[in-house]
Design a protein around this motif. Structure first.
Motif, PDB file in Angstrom:
ATOM      1  N   LEU A 417     -25.123   6.512 -10.846  1.00 54.70           N
ATOM      2  CA  LEU A 417     -24.392   5.324 -11.292  1.00 54.70           C
ATOM      3  C   LEU A 417     -24.721   4.126 -10.406  1.00 54.70           C
ATOM      4  O   LEU A 417     -24.877   2.997 -10.894  1.00 54.70           O
ATOM      5  CB  LEU A 417     -22.885   5.595 -11.265  1.00 54.70           C
ATOM      6  CG  LEU A 417     -22.321   6.485 -12.378  1.00 54.70           C
ATOM      7  CD1 LEU A 417     -20.896   6.874 -12.074  1.00 54.70           C
ATOM      8  CD2 LEU A 417     -22.399   5.778 -13.717  1.00 54.70           C
ATOM      9  N   ASN A 418     -24.819   4.387  -9.095  1.00 51.66           N
ATOM     10  CA  ASN A 418     -25.185   3.335  -8.153  1.00 51.66           C
ATOM     11  C   ASN A 418     -26.554   2.746  -8.498  1.00 51.66           C
ATOM     12  O   ASN A 418     -26.758   1.524  -8.477  1.00 51.66           O
ATOM     13  CB  ASN A 418     -25.230   3.898  -6.731  1.00 51.66           C
ATOM     14  CG  ASN A 418     -23.968   3.618  -5.953  1.00 51.66           C
ATOM     15  OD1 ASN A 418     -23.677   2.484  -5.607  1.00 51.66           O
ATOM     16  ND2 ASN A 418     -23.213   4.659  -5.677  1.00 51.66           N
ATOM     17  N   ILE A 419     -27.513   3.643  -8.786  1.00 48.41           N
ATOM     18  CA  ILE A 419     -28.876   3.203  -9.104  1.00 48.41           C
ATOM     19  C   ILE A 419     -28.872   2.340 -10.373  1.00 48.41           C
ATOM     20  O   ILE A 419     -29.467   1.256 -10.417  1.00 48.41           O
ATOM     21  CB  ILE A 419     -29.808   4.425  -9.273  1.00 48.41           C
ATOM     22  CG1 ILE A 419     -29.953   5.177  -7.940  1.00 48.41           C
ATOM     23  CG2 ILE A 419     -31.190   3.988  -9.768  1.00 48.41           C
ATOM     24  CD1 ILE A 419     -30.623   6.541  -8.073  1.00 48.41           C
ATOM     25  N   TYR A 420     -28.162   2.828 -11.412  1.00 47.48           N
ATOM     26  CA  TYR A 420     -28.125   2.089 -12.675  1.00 47.48           C
ATOM     27  C   TYR A 420     -27.393   0.755 -12.518  1.00 47.48           C
ATOM     28  O   TYR A 420     -27.835  -0.270 -13.044  1.00 47.48           O
ATOM     29  CB  TYR A 420     -27.432   2.920 -13.752  1.00 47.48           C
ATOM     30  CG  TYR A 420     -28.272   4.063 -14.299  1.00 47.48           C
ATOM     31  CD1 TYR A 420     -29.651   3.951 -14.410  1.00 47.48           C
ATOM     32  CD2 TYR A 420     -27.675   5.248 -14.725  1.00 47.48           C
ATOM     33  CE1 TYR A 420     -30.417   4.991 -14.917  1.00 47.48           C
ATOM     34  CE2 TYR A 420     -28.428   6.300 -15.235  1.00 47.48           C
ATOM     35  CZ  TYR A 420     -29.802   6.161 -15.331  1.00 47.48           C
ATOM     36  OH  TYR A 420     -30.554   7.180 -15.824  1.00 47.48           O
ATOM     37  N   GLU A 427     -25.603  -0.065 -19.865  1.00 49.03           N
ATOM     38  CA  GLU A 427     -25.517   0.886 -20.970  1.00 49.03           C
ATOM     39  C   GLU A 427     -25.715   2.313 -20.466  1.00 49.03           C
ATOM     40  O   GLU A 427     -25.077   3.259 -20.943  1.00 49.03           O
ATOM     41  CB  GLU A 427     -26.540   0.536 -22.077  1.00 49.03           C
ATOM     42  CG  GLU A 427     -28.009   0.785 -21.762  1.00 49.03           C
ATOM     43  CD  GLU A 427     -28.621  -0.176 -20.747  1.00 49.03           C
ATOM     44  OE1 GLU A 427     -29.726   0.122 -20.249  1.00 49.03           O
ATOM     45  OE2 GLU A 427     -27.993  -1.214 -20.451  1.00 49.03           O
ATOM     46  N   LYS A 428     -26.594   2.485 -19.450  1.00 47.77           N
ATOM     47  CA  LYS A 428     -26.800   3.816 -18.867  1.00 47.77           C
ATOM     48  C   LYS A 428     -25.615   4.211 -17.994  1.00 47.77           C
ATOM     49  O   LYS A 428     -25.273   5.399 -17.894  1.00 47.77           O
ATOM     50  CB  LYS A 428     -28.099   3.843 -18.066  1.00 47.77           C
ATOM     51  CG  LYS A 428     -29.343   3.736 -18.941  1.00 47.77           C
ATOM     52  CD  LYS A 428     -30.583   4.225 -18.240  1.00 47.77           C
ATOM     53  CE  LYS A 428     -31.769   4.295 -19.196  1.00 47.77           C
ATOM     54  NZ  LYS A 428     -32.975   4.857 -18.552  1.00 47.77           N
ATOM     55  N   VAL A 432     -23.577   7.708 -18.467  1.00 51.22           N
ATOM     56  CA  VAL A 432     -23.284   8.673 -17.399  1.00 51.22           C
ATOM     57  C   VAL A 432     -21.781   8.882 -17.283  1.00 51.22           C
ATOM     58  O   VAL A 432     -21.307  10.008 -17.104  1.00 51.22           O
ATOM     59  CB  VAL A 432     -23.888   8.210 -16.060  1.00 51.22           C
ATOM     60  CG1 VAL A 432     -23.465   9.141 -14.931  1.00 51.22           C
ATOM     61  CG2 VAL A 432     -25.410   8.169 -16.146  1.00 51.22           C
ATOM     62  N   ARG A 433     -21.013   7.793 -17.385  1.00 53.78           N
ATOM     63  CA  ARG A 433     -19.558   7.922 -17.297  1.00 53.78           C
ATOM     64  C   ARG A 433     -19.018   8.792 -18.435  1.00 53.78           C
ATOM     65  O   ARG A 433     -18.124   9.606 -18.235  1.00 53.78           O
ATOM     66  CB  ARG A 433     -18.896   6.548 -17.330  1.00 53.78           C
ATOM     67  CG  ARG A 433     -19.080   5.773 -16.048  1.00 53.78           C
ATOM     68  CD  ARG A 433     -17.971   4.752 -15.847  1.00 53.78           C
ATOM     69  NE  ARG A 433     -18.056   4.200 -14.512  1.00 53.78           N
ATOM     70  CZ  ARG A 433     -17.601   4.788 -13.428  1.00 53.78           C
ATOM     71  NH1 ARG A 433     -17.029   5.979 -13.522  1.00 53.78           N
ATOM     72  NH2 ARG A 433     -17.715   4.227 -12.240  1.00 53.78           N
ATOM     73  N   LYS A 498     -17.679  -1.466 -14.798  1.00 53.46           N
ATOM     74  CA  LYS A 498     -18.036  -2.751 -15.408  1.00 53.46           C
ATOM     75  C   LYS A 498     -16.774  -3.606 -15.489  1.00 53.46           C
ATOM     76  O   LYS A 498     -15.891  -3.366 -16.311  1.00 53.46           O
ATOM     77  CB  LYS A 498     -18.642  -2.539 -16.798  1.00 53.46           C
ATOM     78  CG  LYS A 498     -19.264  -3.823 -17.353  1.00 53.46           C
ATOM     79  CD  LYS A 498     -19.990  -3.557 -18.651  1.00 53.46           C
ATOM     80  CE  LYS A 498     -20.686  -4.823 -19.146  1.00 53.46           C
ATOM     81  NZ  LYS A 498     -21.394  -4.606 -20.409  1.00 53.46           N
ATOM     82  N   MET A 499     -16.673  -4.574 -14.597  1.00 51.11           N
ATOM     83  CA  MET A 499     -15.528  -5.478 -14.557  1.00 51.11           C
ATOM     84  C   MET A 499     -16.028  -6.811 -14.034  1.00 51.11           C
ATOM     85  O   MET A 499     -17.166  -6.910 -13.565  1.00 51.11           O
ATOM     86  CB  MET A 499     -14.422  -4.908 -13.662  1.00 51.11           C
ATOM     87  CG  MET A 499     -14.890  -4.564 -12.250  1.00 51.11           C
ATOM     88  SD  MET A 499     -13.582  -3.879 -11.190  1.00 51.11           S
ATOM     89  CE  MET A 499     -13.315  -2.274 -11.906  1.00 51.11           C
TER      90      MET A 499
END
Length: 579
Positions: A417-420, A427-428, A432-433, A498-499
């Protein structure tokens, strides 16, 4: 019929041929029917060093039409220490089916067989039999049951057995402390030291207690408590024990108190390879890579042969200090000069070293060329480097390898998640979430501890539970304001949801590490070193925050996170090449 000469002969026999002669004699004279003789002979062939023979002992045992509990105990004990602990459980079950009442010895070795197998369900069944047989008053037996639950990561069950013990001895307390350390309840392990001395059991901590507590102090970065244990060791006269000296070197090193670690190292007589390795590792984790290599060379000069742990320390030193050429040289010398085949930890250090300096493809090639099978830890090391350097494609490949090993954990997905998120691939991130939600994968909440005056205070992200909560948050707001003036900018990519930027900034400003530091500033005089431990790897934003904080507030911060040790001082960090 005189039994003593035969029993004496069994005890003193030293060669297999003599043993066979005795065996023939006791069969011919029917002495084999006498329990003192048969039990002694069985013990000799099942348990006794060079004459020990598992097949022979099993054949001998099978000749008994009516074996006694003592015969079973000998065989179960032998199996519990052998490569076939499952046979011990089968013998225990067979004994009970025959209606032979198991005693605490039978149950104890049956549980030890379960420990060897990490067979939780089997251990529970034996525990039930212990209660049915009325042996719940046997402290030694219950201690073994506690150890089983501890080894099987069932800390709550171990605590329950401990609490229900009618009388506890030092061994029981030590097993309980060990259970807390093994199950990441290190704060509880420290509190047990005081509980032990206050209890009605009249048990005093011994050298094993001290060894376990020093490990807990190292994990929690609890220097003051570690110094207290050191004082207790000296007071009780345990100070000459080499294992405790080595543990003290390690504890002081891990708490960032390198001067005391070195002082302890100098005072240690008859230093062994463990002593030297502890000092090398201590220098490595505190950012003194060059000095660690010099210590290694000094060790070789005086004739101490390095072991695999020594090379883990030296390679770690190269990794922490970004010394690629030196690391490659040491890695090559391991096998060529010292005949030590690199293990997974050594490869892990090399992957970490290459990953730190951005040589990710080379690190991947090294893993693929390994002579041993890569484990999940080494893939996670590379995944962490992918996160730092934003290598999305390789990060996805690494996750694929973890899935192949069936070893993926919540932390792996967090790194992905950090990488994306760093690359803006929202969107990725959403995919993953959703995957994590579908698989019910729960992330570990960030939790940080700080030790003040020997007391460990605990914080979680956005914590409001502390008695000084309002003052802590006011102090944290003040610190954030001062750091922004000095140029601190929130690293928004460290927040994975995402905020909007304002919301991200608020969430990041209340991470557990920052709350612990704010409390430390509030509760200690200016200039006091703050010692913090975190159960998760700190994010880039917290790392930047602490680095700048150490310069603006003129405070050293010694932080141990899930993966490594960080020493923040004067606006810099011991892991300077990594971020």
């Amino acid at each position: 019929m005189a039994l003593e000469p035969v029993i004496s002969a069994i005890k003193s026999v030293s060669q297999k041929t003599q043993l066979l002669q005795i065996h023939a004699h006791i069969i011919r004279t029917n002495l084999i029917q006498y329990p003192p003789v048969s039990i002694q002979f069985l013990s000799r062939i099942a348990l006794s060093g060079p004459l020990q023979d598992a097949n022979y002992s099993h054949r001998f045992f099978e000749h008994f039409t009516h074996p006694l509990v003592s015969h079973y105990n000998t065989m179960i004990r032998a199996c519990s220490m052998s490569d076939s602990p499952r046979k011990g459980l089968l013998l225990y079950r067979d004994m009970r089916r025959r209606g032979i009442a198991a005693d605490p010895v039978s149950a104890s070795f049956a549980v030890k067989s379960c420990i060897r197998l990490l067979y939780f369900l089997g251990g529970v069944q034996v525990h039930c039999n212990i209660l049915k047989d009325g042996h719940q008053w046997d402290t030694l037996l219950l201690t073994v049951v506690m150890d089983l639950y501890s080894q099987c990561q069932r800390g709550g069950d171990a605590c329950k057995v401990f609490d229900e013990m009618p009388q506890r001895d030092t061994v029981a307390w030590n097993v309980m402390i060990s259970c807390c350390v093994r199950n990441n309840r290190t704060r509880d392990a420290l509190s047990l030291f005081d509980d032990m001395q206050r209890s009605n059991d009249k048990c005093e901590p011994d050298d094993v207690t001290c060894l376990l507590l020093l490990q807990a102090c190292a994990h929690l970065n609890a220097l003051e408590f570690g110094e207290r244990i050191h004082g207790y060791i000296m007071e009780r006269g345990y100070g000459v024990a080499l294992n405790l000296s080595n543990a003290l070197i390690s504890m002081y090193s891990r708490c960032g108190c390198l001067d005391k670690a070195y002082e302890m190292f100098k005072r240690t007589g008859n230093k062994c390879v463990v002593s030297w390795s502890a000092m090398i590792s201590g220098l490595a984790m505190n950012g003194y890579g060059r000095e660690a290599i010099e210590t290694f060379e000094e060790m070789l000069r005086i004739g101490i042969q390095p072991d695999d742990q020594t090379f883990t320390g030296v390679l770690s030193a190269c990794s922490h200090s970004g010394m690629v050429d030196e690391g490659m040289s040491v890695f090559d010398r391991m096998n060529r000069e010292f005949g030590i085949t690199p293990n997974v930890r050594h490869y892990g250090c090399m992957v970490d070293l290459l990953g730190r300096v951005g040589l990710l493809d080379k690190a991947y090639q090294l893993i693929m060329s390994m002579v041993v099978k890569p484990d999940s830890t080494i893939w996670r090391t590379l995944l962490g480097a992918c996160r730092i350097h934003g290598h999305v494609t390789l990060g996805e490949q690494v996750i694929g390898h973890l899935i192949e090993l069936k070893a993926q954990e919540a932390g792996d997905y967090v790194l992905l998640l950090n990488i994306y998120s760093s690359a803006g691939h929202w969107e990725k991130v959403a995919e993953v979430r959703k995957l994590m939600k579908d698989k019910a994968i729960q992330t570990t909440p960030g939790c940080s501890t700080i030790e003040l005056k020997g007391v460990v205070h605990e914080f979680v992200v956005d914590d409001v539970s502390h008695s000084k909560n309002r003052l802590i948050h006011e102090k944290l707001d003040e610190i954030n304001h001062q750091l922004r003036i000095a140029g601190y900018v929130v690293e928004l990519s460290s927040e994975l949801h995402k905020m909007d930027d304002k919301e991200k900034g608020y969430v990041l400003s209340h991470h557990s590490e920052k709350l612990a530091v704010a409390f430390g500033v509030l509760a200690t005089p200016p200039g006091t070193t703050l010692r913090v431990a975190s159960n998760v790897r700190i994010c880039v934003d917290c790392h930047n925050f602490l680095k700048l904080f150490s310069g603006v507030y003129n405070r050293d911060v010694l932080l141990r996170d899930h993966n490594r040790f960080h020493h923040f001082k004067g606006g810099h960090c011991s892991c300077r090449d990594y971020w």
